[in-house]
Design an enzyme around this catalytic site. Structure first.
Site, PDB file in Angstrom:
ATOM      1  N   ARG A 234      -4.344   2.338   0.315  1.00 19.48           N
ATOM      2  CA  ARG A 234      -4.172   2.377  -1.006  1.00 19.48           C
ATOM      3  C   ARG A 234      -5.634   1.682  -1.597  1.00 19.48           C
ATOM      4  O   ARG A 234      -6.106   0.718  -0.997  1.00 19.48           O
ATOM      5  CB  ARG A 234      -3.146   1.686  -1.581  1.00 19.48           C
ATOM      6  CG  ARG A 234      -2.779   1.813  -2.998  1.00 19.48           C
ATOM      7  CD  ARG A 234      -1.596   0.971  -3.661  1.00 19.48           C
ATOM      8  NE  ARG A 234      -1.182   0.878  -5.026  1.00 19.48           N
ATOM      9  CZ  ARG A 234      -0.263   0.443  -5.255  1.00 19.48           C
ATOM     10  NH1 ARG A 234       0.339  -0.472  -4.509  1.00 19.48           N
ATOM     11  NH2 ARG A 234      -0.187   0.338  -6.786  1.00 19.48           N
TER      12      ARG A 234
ATOM     13  N   SER B 277       0.908  -1.039   0.040  1.00 15.57           N
ATOM     14  CA  SER B 277      -0.146  -0.078  -0.024  1.00 15.57           C
ATOM     15  C   SER B 277       1.003   1.253   0.121  1.00 15.57           C
ATOM     16  O   SER B 277       0.197   2.256   0.220  1.00 15.57           O
ATOM     17  CB  SER B 277      -0.941   0.110   1.087  1.00 15.57           C
ATOM     18  OG  SER B 277      -1.935  -0.970   1.194  1.00 15.57           O
TER      19      SER B 277
ATOM     20  N   GLY C 260       4.180   1.287  -9.395  1.00 13.70           N
ATOM     21  CA  GLY C 260       3.883   2.425  -8.571  1.00 13.70           C
ATOM     22  C   GLY C 260       2.862   3.365  -9.098  1.00 13.70           C
ATOM     23  O   GLY C 260       2.674   4.454  -9.005  1.00 13.70           O
TER      24      GLY C 260
ATOM     25  N   HIS D  95       2.973  -3.864   9.683  1.00 15.61           N
ATOM     26  CA  HIS D  95       1.557  -4.501   8.919  1.00 15.61           C
ATOM     27  C   HIS D  95       0.679  -5.005   9.913  1.00 15.61           C
ATOM     28  O   HIS D  95      -0.370  -5.616   9.787  1.00 15.61           O
ATOM     29  CB  HIS D  95       1.696  -5.560   7.844  1.00 15.61           C
ATOM     30  CG  HIS D  95       2.514  -5.022   6.794  1.00 15.61           C
ATOM     31  ND1 HIS D  95       2.440  -3.726   6.107  1.00 15.61           N
ATOM     32  CD2 HIS D  95       3.663  -5.782   6.041  1.00 15.61           C
ATOM     33  CE1 HIS D  95       3.221  -3.803   5.229  1.00 15.61           C
ATOM     34  NE2 HIS D  95       3.932  -4.915   5.016  1.00 15.61           N
TER      35      HIS D  95
ATOM     36  N   TYR E  33      -2.429   6.684  -0.538  1.00 16.63           N
ATOM     37  CA  TYR E  33      -1.372   6.393  -1.583  1.00 16.63           C
ATOM     38  C   TYR E  33      -1.710   7.413  -2.725  1.00 16.63           C
ATOM     39  O   TYR E  33      -0.910   8.143  -3.402  1.00 16.63           O
ATOM     40  CB  TYR E  33      -1.495   4.897  -2.051  1.00 16.63           C
ATOM     41  CG  TYR E  33      -0.405   4.664  -2.999  1.00 16.63           C
ATOM     42  CD1 TYR E  33       0.782   4.000  -2.697  1.00 16.63           C
ATOM     43  CD2 TYR E  33      -0.810   4.630  -4.379  1.00 16.63           C
ATOM     44  CE1 TYR E  33       1.535   3.454  -3.482  1.00 16.63           C
ATOM     45  CE2 TYR E  33       0.100   4.250  -5.301  1.00 16.63           C
ATOM     46  CZ  TYR E  33       1.318   3.701  -4.857  1.00 16.63           C
ATOM     47  OH  TYR E  33       2.407   3.142  -5.940  1.00 16.63           O
TER      48      TYR E  33
ATOM     49  N   PHE F 200       8.245   8.520  -8.088  1.00 18.57           N
ATOM     50  CA  PHE F 200       8.431   6.609  -8.129  1.00 18.57           C
ATOM     51  C   PHE F 200       9.696   6.444  -9.023  1.00 18.57           C
ATOM     52  O   PHE F 200      10.268   5.477  -8.832  1.00 18.57           O
ATOM     53  CB  PHE F 200       7.213   6.156  -8.574  1.00 18.57           C
ATOM     54  CG  PHE F 200       7.233   4.659  -8.294  1.00 18.57           C
ATOM     55  CD1 PHE F 200       7.018   3.840  -7.080  1.00 18.57           C
ATOM     56  CD2 PHE F 200       7.503   4.034  -9.419  1.00 18.57           C
ATOM     57  CE1 PHE F 200       7.214   2.724  -6.968  1.00 18.57           C
ATOM     58  CE2 PHE F 200       7.538   2.448  -9.307  1.00 18.57           C
ATOM     59  CZ  PHE F 200       7.531   1.944  -8.194  1.00 18.57           C
TER      60      PHE F 200
ATOM     61  N   ARG G 272       7.752  -1.853  -7.959  1.00 20.01           N
ATOM     62  CA  ARG G 272       7.261  -2.300  -9.493  1.00 20.01           C
ATOM     63  C   ARG G 272       6.970  -1.271 -10.457  1.00 20.01           C
ATOM     64  O   ARG G 272       7.677  -0.558 -11.017  1.00 20.01           O
ATOM     65  CB  ARG G 272       6.210  -3.519  -9.334  1.00 20.01           C
ATOM     66  CG  ARG G 272       5.844  -4.282 -10.559  1.00 20.01           C
ATOM     67  CD  ARG G 272       4.904  -5.395 -10.203  1.00 20.01           C
ATOM     68  NE  ARG G 272       3.563  -4.664  -9.963  1.00 20.01           N
ATOM     69  CZ  ARG G 272       2.459  -4.300 -10.709  1.00 20.01           C
ATOM     70  NH1 ARG G 272       2.770  -4.616 -12.217  1.00 20.01           N
ATOM     71  NH2 ARG G 272       1.288  -3.783 -10.578  1.00 20.01           N
TER      72      ARG G 272
ATOM     73  N   SER H 177      -0.540  -5.761  -7.009  1.00 23.16           N
ATOM     74  CA  SER H 177       0.636  -5.403  -6.568  1.00 23.16           C
ATOM     75  C   SER H 177       0.969  -6.624  -5.467  1.00 23.16           C
ATOM     76  O   SER H 177       2.244  -7.185  -5.541  1.00 23.16           O
ATOM     77  CB  SER H 177       0.817  -4.122  -5.868  1.00 23.16           C
ATOM     78  OG  SER H 177       2.187  -4.008  -5.399  1.00 23.16           O
TER      79      SER H 177
END
Length: 300
Positions: A130, A60, A264, A108, A197, A233, A262, A138
């Protein structure tokens, strides 16, 4: 230890179920493999009220937000080239080292699982969330690269079913968000900043300023601009892919880049969800999102 099964009835990863939460199966610190022991270790740590933790459901924006917060807190726009410190997995030695440097952590975990003294000292928490469709994509791409997952034959549609049902590390996105929203409602005076996000993507300078203000750091305007540029990013990912942490090989055999960075993007879910999957997902969220009080952005 509990195996999580794929559609063919075979284990694709393992978890430890404890107090309503699904901990990764290989969680452990120096021989301590019981979740109760690991959480007890966290409760032995002492904290000061200027310390900060970024909490989020996996995939996220945890690492992105950490870099921003770390730069603001340390007054340096240098990236970190190690894995971010995380209450869930980092060794006690690594966590104690953070106390002597940046004093910024990630997690988390549910609120009730964070270190006791961290909460009692009312250390600041930044809750990053997110949109759950991009999280699903993702999470899928990330999990495919993990050593602890056997997902070679698993496609996105199957993973999406596991993700929605909570058959993944950390359980469902919905339950995770409910735990934190309930905490926020029950302790309204706790210092917690909630940030999306997608808002960070849309308004990066405003987001950096919000974080600075929240952790009581008066960053000069030019330094804020510098952080915004460094944490775009593509800039950040380029650095990360060229400076892989030495201990990342514990997590993955993937050698072509940093597994935490990856695309973003906002809206990549449109490249993976079928029309039927998207309609069913939206239907499920119709009554859930209003109760969570979240303004979700699925595309910019």
């Amino acid at each position: 230890m509990k195996p999580l099964l794929n559609d063919r009835g075979k284990p694709y990863t393992e978890v430890m179920e404890y107090d309503g939460y699904l901990f990764p199966g290989k969680l452990g610190r120096k021989g301590k493999t019981k979740v109760s022991e690991i959480l007890a270790d966290l409760n032995e740590l002492s904290f000061e009220d200027d310390e900060v933790c970024i909490v989020s459901y996996p995939k996220s924006g945890t690492h992105w937000t950490y870099e921003i917060c770390h730069m603001v807190k340390t007054g340096s726009s240098d990236f970190i080239d190690t894995l971010v410190p995380i209450f869930d997995y980092s060794s006690m030695e690594e966590l104690k080292e953070v106390q002597a440097t940046s004093r910024v952590y990630t997690s988390h975990l549910y609120p009730r699982h964070l270190p006791k003294q961290f909460m009692e000292k009312r250390c600041k928490i930044i809750l990053v969330y997110r949109n759950p469709k991009d999280v699903a994509v993702s999470y899928f791409k990330y999990s495919k690269k993990l050593r602890l997952h056997d997902m070679e034959d698993m496609g996105f549609s199957e993973f999406l079913r596991h993700y929605i049902s909570g058959n993944v590390w950390c359980g469902t996105w919905v339950k995770w968000m409910k735990e934190w929203k309930t905490f926020k409602e029950e302790t309204p005076d706790y210092p917690l900043l909630e940030i999306a996000y997608e808002d960070m993507k849309k308004n990066p300078k405003e987001s950096v300023q919000r974080i600075s203000d929240f952790i009581s750091v008066n960053s000069p305007p030019q330094f804020t601009d510098e952080i915004v540029e460094k944490c775009k990013f593509k800039v950040m990912a380029a650095h990360k892919h060229s400076n892989l942490p030495q201990n990342m090989e514990y997590l993955t055999a993937f050698e072509n880049g940093h597994i935490f960075y990856r695309k973003g993007e906002v809206g990549d879910w449109k490249n993976h969800f079928t029309v039927a999957e998207n309609e069913a997902f939206d239907k499920d969220m119709e009554t859930i999102l209003p109760k969570l009080g979240l303004n979700i952005t699925y595309e910019l």
